[in-house]
Each structure stands twice: as C-alpha cells, then as structure tokens.
Design a protein around this motif. Sequence first.
Motif, PDB file in Angstrom:
ATOM      1  N   HIS A  31       0.855  -1.191   0.000  1.00  0.00           N
ATOM      2  CA  HIS A  31       0.000   0.000   0.000  1.00  0.00           C
ATOM      3  C   HIS A  31       0.882   1.229   0.000  1.00  0.00           C
ATOM      4  O   HIS A  31       1.572   1.526   0.958  1.00  0.00           O
ATOM      5  CB  HIS A  31      -0.959  -0.003   1.193  1.00  0.00           C
ATOM      6  N   SER A  32       0.877   1.910  -1.134  1.00  0.00           N
ATOM      7  CA  SER A  32       1.789   3.042  -1.312  1.00  0.00           C
ATOM      8  C   SER A  32       1.348   4.241  -0.478  1.00  0.00           C
ATOM      9  O   SER A  32       0.188   4.620  -0.468  1.00  0.00           O
ATOM     10  CB  SER A  32       1.791   3.411  -2.792  1.00  0.00           C
ATOM     11  N   ASN A  33       2.303   4.823   0.233  1.00  0.00           N
ATOM     12  CA  ASN A  33       2.044   6.080   0.938  1.00  0.00           C
ATOM     13  C   ASN A  33       2.805   7.211   0.251  1.00  0.00           C
ATOM     14  O   ASN A  33       3.290   8.133   0.879  1.00  0.00           O
ATOM     15  CB  ASN A  33       2.488   5.968   2.403  1.00  0.00           C
ATOM     16  N   HIS A  34       2.894   7.088  -1.075  1.00  0.00           N
ATOM     17  CA  HIS A  34       3.680   8.031  -1.872  1.00  0.00           C
ATOM     18  C   HIS A  34       3.107   9.448  -1.762  1.00  0.00           C
ATOM     19  O   HIS A  34       1.906   9.651  -1.864  1.00  0.00           O
ATOM     20  CB  HIS A  34       3.638   7.563  -3.335  1.00  0.00           C
ATOM     21  N   ARG A  39      -6.885  16.280  -5.667  1.00  0.00           N
ATOM     22  CA  ARG A  39      -6.744  15.611  -4.370  1.00  0.00           C
ATOM     23  C   ARG A  39      -6.529  14.111  -4.555  1.00  0.00           C
ATOM     24  O   ARG A  39      -7.078  13.514  -5.479  1.00  0.00           O
ATOM     25  CB  ARG A  39      -7.994  15.839  -3.498  1.00  0.00           C
ATOM     26  N   ILE A  40      -5.725  13.549  -3.649  1.00  0.00           N
ATOM     27  CA  ILE A  40      -5.511  12.093  -3.583  1.00  0.00           C
ATOM     28  C   ILE A  40      -6.301  11.573  -2.383  1.00  0.00           C
ATOM     29  O   ILE A  40      -6.206  12.135  -1.290  1.00  0.00           O
ATOM     30  CB  ILE A  40      -4.019  11.749  -3.391  1.00  0.00           C
ATOM     31  N   TRP A  41      -7.073  10.487  -2.594  1.00  0.00           N
ATOM     32  CA  TRP A  41      -7.949   9.946  -1.549  1.00  0.00           C
ATOM     33  C   TRP A  41      -7.651   8.469  -1.314  1.00  0.00           C
ATOM     34  O   TRP A  41      -7.240   7.760  -2.234  1.00  0.00           O
ATOM     35  CB  TRP A  41      -9.413  10.061  -1.971  1.00  0.00           C
ATOM     36  N   ASP A  42      -7.929   8.002  -0.120  1.00  0.00           N
ATOM     37  CA  ASP A  42      -7.895   6.577   0.198  1.00  0.00           C
ATOM     38  C   ASP A  42      -9.203   5.961  -0.326  1.00  0.00           C
ATOM     39  O   ASP A  42     -10.292   6.369   0.094  1.00  0.00           O
ATOM     40  CB  ASP A  42      -7.783   6.381   1.717  1.00  0.00           C
ATOM     41  N   ALA A  43      -9.089   4.986  -1.232  1.00  0.00           N
ATOM     42  CA  ALA A  43     -10.286   4.443  -1.889  1.00  0.00           C
ATOM     43  C   ALA A  43     -11.132   3.576  -0.963  1.00  0.00           C
ATOM     44  O   ALA A  43     -12.298   3.312  -1.252  1.00  0.00           O
ATOM     45  CB  ALA A  43      -9.881   3.636  -3.124  1.00  0.00           C
ATOM     46  N   LEU A  52      -5.884  12.307   1.414  1.00  0.00           N
ATOM     47  CA  LEU A  52      -4.496  12.076   1.833  1.00  0.00           C
ATOM     48  C   LEU A  52      -3.565  13.209   1.420  1.00  0.00           C
ATOM     49  O   LEU A  52      -2.573  13.470   2.079  1.00  0.00           O
ATOM     50  CB  LEU A  52      -3.978  10.764   1.230  1.00  0.00           C
ATOM     51  N   GLN A  53      -3.845  13.876   0.289  1.00  0.00           N
ATOM     52  CA  GLN A  53      -2.973  14.953  -0.182  1.00  0.00           C
ATOM     53  C   GLN A  53      -3.757  15.910  -1.083  1.00  0.00           C
ATOM     54  O   GLN A  53      -4.633  15.487  -1.841  1.00  0.00           O
ATOM     55  CB  GLN A  53      -1.779  14.363  -0.959  1.00  0.00           C
TER      56      GLN A  53
END
Length: 374
Positions: free
Chosen positions: A77-80, A329-333, A339-340
């Motif tokens: 699980h990438s936390n990039h 925006r980046i979201w947790d699916a 997330l960002q």
Amino acid sequence: MKLKSFLLRYYPPGIMLEYEKHGELKTKSIDLLDLGPSTDVSALVEEIQKAEPLITASRTEQVKLLIQRLQEKLGQHSNHTFYLFKVLKAHILPLTNVALNKSGSCDKIATGSFDKTCKLWSVETGKCYHTFRGHTAEIVCLSFNPQSTLVATGSMDTTVKLWNIQNGEEVCTLRGHSAEIISLSFNTSGDRIITGSFDHTVVVWDADTGRKVNILIGHCAEISSALFNWDCSLILTGSMDKTCMLWDATNGKCVATLTGHDDEILDSCFDYTGKLIATASADGTARIFSAATRKCIAKLEGHEGEISKISFNPQGNRLLTGSSDKTARIWDAQTGQCLQVLEGHTDEIFSCTFNYKGNIVITGSKDNTCRIWR
C-alpha cells in the motif's frame, strides 16, 4: 503448441503466456482479477491448470512463484507523496484534456485544446512530436488505445478522429452523433471505442472499421462519461441527469442505475479490476460504489467546487480528483479520507490521471498548463 515464456501483468493482475503455434509466436492472458493477499495460491494454480493445457505439471512451481509475486505487489500500500516535477505550457488557447499513453514506459502525453488541435508530447523532454489538425471545433476529450499506436480525439464538431502516433496521420473519422462528443474510451483489447455525447446517447464503435456496434439509449440528459470495465462485460455511463448507468456490453441493455448525487455527474470510472466504481459530481462530492452490490460504500468530501474528473490508481487503493477549486486531491479508496491536496494551478482543473505504475500524476488546467507530479 509450445509454451515459451511467462510475463507478469501487475495492473490488473494477470499472467501473459508466450507460446509457439505452427512456428508463430502468440500470446494469451490469464486474468486474475479476484487475486488478493489472502488467496490460496496452490488451489488457484490447480484451477488454472485445469483450464489451460499450456501450463503443465512441470510449470506448477514457476506459476506459483509468479502468483506470489503478484500477491506481494497487491499487498503493497503506497504512501507516496507527490511533488511538482514539471510544468508544460502546451497550447495558445485553454487545454481541455490530457492523457498519458498506456504502455509501461509512459513517455508520451496527448493534450487537446480549444484551438481544435491535439498535440503529442514527450514526458521527459517536453518536446512536441506531432500536432494533429483536422477538427473544425474544439477538442474536448481524447484517449490512447491500449497498444499506444493510436490517439482518438472527440470534438464539439460531433466527430471522433483516430490518429497514428508514429506518423501523425489521420486514420479515420467516426460520424453519427448529432451533438458534441464529450467522452470517449477504448476497451481493453483496443478493437472497440465508446463515445458519449450531448445528444444523450452513447455509441459503441468497431475501432478497425469505424462502424457502429451498439447505441445505448436511456439517459434523459447529456452524457458526461462512458467507459468499459476491464473484462469488457460492462459499460459505465455518467450523465447530467445526476445518475450513472451500468449496461451489458454484449447486448446494450441497462442493468443498473446508480443514484445519490444532488447535481450533474461530470465523470465516472471503474478501478482496474472492475470491482469498484467512482463518480464525480457538480455537487462537489465524489462517491465510491461496489460494482457487485451497486451500493455506495464511501463519500469523498472536501473540494470547494465541482469535481470534473476522477480516476483510480492502478493498484485500486487511491483515487485522484480534479476540481474547479484549482486543486487536485488524492484519496484513500477504502475510507474516502483525503491524503494529499495538489496545489499550484491558477485556474480550474478539468483533467487528471495516474500513469500505469501509479507513481506519476498529471493535471491539466484552464490556466493553459499541464503539471506533472511524481
């Protein structure tokens, strides 16, 4: 038939078989869309061997190792965190769409514009390879075919044009819609192309001959998005009528309607395995639905304007949205948590996408720039 080699496909998970038949080298794929970190690999290999004569007993251990490698990749699980890598100043008039080519190399970007042209760029150098000219009105959507040999462009002139990436020539024009084409995409094998139009219809075309295969009629307002799932069994369409519809891709019949948004749906997408559906709306929210139950499982809230674009990363654990509030925006699916926030554009973002590996994001804005984030 003689098996020559295996190739791994990470997104979506699968194994490609290279084999020889009558002296010719051929390939076929074994899709493993249900593979997860907890899948029993030995049982799965047994099933595969029953269905695929090319995988003999002597290959069992090799196939097990390959599937375990896929499992490991799926478990990561990438936390990039993305940072701004490059800004492309692309066209004189506003951009309308951006796309990355589908191959793993990811060396090309296509941009469409109000100036009626599409341009093909190098990601690394920013050099323009080709300018595709021929549409008589703005280009509003575009896509590479999976083989990255063609770019398709859809326009307010009601046509789609297919272009050869190598020589920059027009291959053919698809005609049949009575209003502007707002969405287009290819199926996985690249032999079908689907178009959504302001005439409220969606058309499935044969990409090789340019003939119509199916017309999907059911939405009561303009279409905003239209695409196939990975195995091409379903078509997902989004509309200004605030709904998404799921269609049987074989017969063109509607099998489900997804509701819940308070305003027009501006974009929708499947994850790579086709298990999840995401929708983006003018109401400023996005939603994640289960493709199996058709129920909403998460609501994405935080944008301060309409969300015009949404896409999953290849791993299926992140979502990317672009909005009129000038941010992506980046979201947790899984949880719907933001997330960002990608900031820097000075006008609304109308297009955003991940590359094949999920480690590069590209955003396109009405400020006439593309930003590459990595």
